[in-house]
Design a protein around this motif. Sequence first.
Motif, mmCIF file in Angstrom:
data_model
loop_
_atom_site.group_PDB
_atom_site.id
_atom_site.type_symbol
_atom_site.label_atom_id
_atom_site.label_comp_id
_atom_site.label_asym_id
_atom_site.label_seq_id
_atom_site.Cartn_x
_atom_site.Cartn_y
_atom_site.Cartn_z
ATOM 1 N N SER A 176 25.304 5.637 6.662
ATOM 2 C CA SER A 176 24.570 4.563 5.995
ATOM 3 C C SER A 176 24.356 3.398 6.955
ATOM 4 O O SER A 176 25.028 3.281 7.981
ATOM 5 N N LYS A 303 24.399 0.254 -0.167
ATOM 6 C CA LYS A 303 23.289 0.660 -1.024
ATOM 7 C C LYS A 303 21.985 0.317 -0.305
ATOM 8 O O LYS A 303 21.528 -0.824 -0.329
ATOM 9 N N THR A 373 15.357 1.888 -4.298
ATOM 10 C CA THR A 373 16.411 2.581 -3.553
ATOM 11 C C THR A 373 15.932 3.918 -2.995
ATOM 12 O O THR A 373 16.727 4.731 -2.549
ATOM 13 N N ALA A 384 22.793 -4.135 -7.745
ATOM 14 C CA ALA A 384 23.891 -3.525 -6.991
ATOM 15 C C ALA A 384 25.130 -3.565 -7.880
ATOM 16 O O ALA A 384 25.429 -4.594 -8.493
ATOM 17 N N GLU A 388 29.205 -1.948 -4.738
ATOM 18 C CA GLU A 388 28.141 -1.671 -3.786
ATOM 19 C C GLU A 388 27.705 -2.951 -3.092
ATOM 20 O O GLU A 388 27.789 -4.040 -3.663
#
Length: 402
Positions: A176, A303, A373, A384, A388
């Motif tokens: 991520s 996220k 997203t 969120a 997150e």
Amino acid sequence: MSNVPSPAFTTAGLTVPTESAIKEGLWADFQAAFGGNLNESDATPQGQLVTSLTAVIGAANDLLLSYVNLVDPARTSGRMQDAIGRIYYMERIAGQPTVVTCTCTGRAGTVIPDAALAQATDGRLYQSLGAVTIPSGGTVSIDFASVDVGPIECAPGTLTRIYRVVPGWDAITNPSAGVPGRNIETATEFEARRAGSVAANAAGSLPAVKGAVLAVDGVSDAYVTENATGSAVTIGGVSIAARSIYVCVSGGTDADVAKAIWSKKPPGCAMTGSTSVTVTDTSEGYSPPYPSYTVKLQRPTPKPIYFAVALADNGQVPADAEAQIRAAIAAAFAGQDGGPRARIGGKVYALRFVSAVAGLGTWAQVVSLQIGTTSSPTSSEVDAGIGEIPTLAQANISVTLV
């Protein structure tokens, strides 16, 4: 007695005379001193002297007014704000690095040391936050922080090179995007933290826990809540155990964050979180073996947020428009434009970023701006969860001309 009006303190604060009033008073003084009939033209020697004295007195008044305003926490900045902060034992938060969670693979039992170095595809170096031992499965998650501070972008799959070899550590990648760092704390941010620091002096309250955690070196964000009921409840997408507090924090070492939580949480209060840390009480009055406690905290899950910007094709759009728009949105996302930054458990609004794009120039006429997203965002806002933290890679910002 001079005819020049003086500054005065009123119920509204300090007021200073205008320079026109100062000049009028000086001319009255000069006329009285020299018997009258002086030519008041600015082109005369006396006119030039009055003009210079007016500027000197006006500048002194402005300096006094500035100082008085800087004493007020609501209007202060810079060195004076630092001085006010020291009354509360506060220091301005320095620039902080981007933190990215990486998956490291290698031989079981290998210790990846604290400050182990890895390199991203853009050449920037990142160092591990704490030593970690690779378990029997051969993979482990480690937080790395950029060596340079500021809102540095680290897109998924870009932190892939082991810069300093550790025998038994074979590979690294970041699934991520990293959580962007920050530049040095602004005046607005400092004042908000000073106001909140009063709560940090309390004990047994959520603001006290949050204040203590945010004061930990390297912490960039935190979310604190509780479940006071006798059964588990779901808040913001997270199941929180009965009669427990929940602390989700980004940045800082596990040990420092856990110690901060323990210093303010009420006795007997349970905790919810996937990371457990042992805190030892070495305060005066104890001798080894010291009492120890298990503190639980949560690290946020990144996220990724996507943007889709539609811009009017008005014939004035520059060739580097996409790069400018991406940089402007990224800066606003990190709060570098003076507005709120994306935070744990927060809501990200598309309209928040329209002004950032429109502010690039008259050519930047926004037709629509949507977020989401997925790579094809269609929403006006994104929530969120409290576990997150929104992240943004500039590659996730698409720009089209219509």
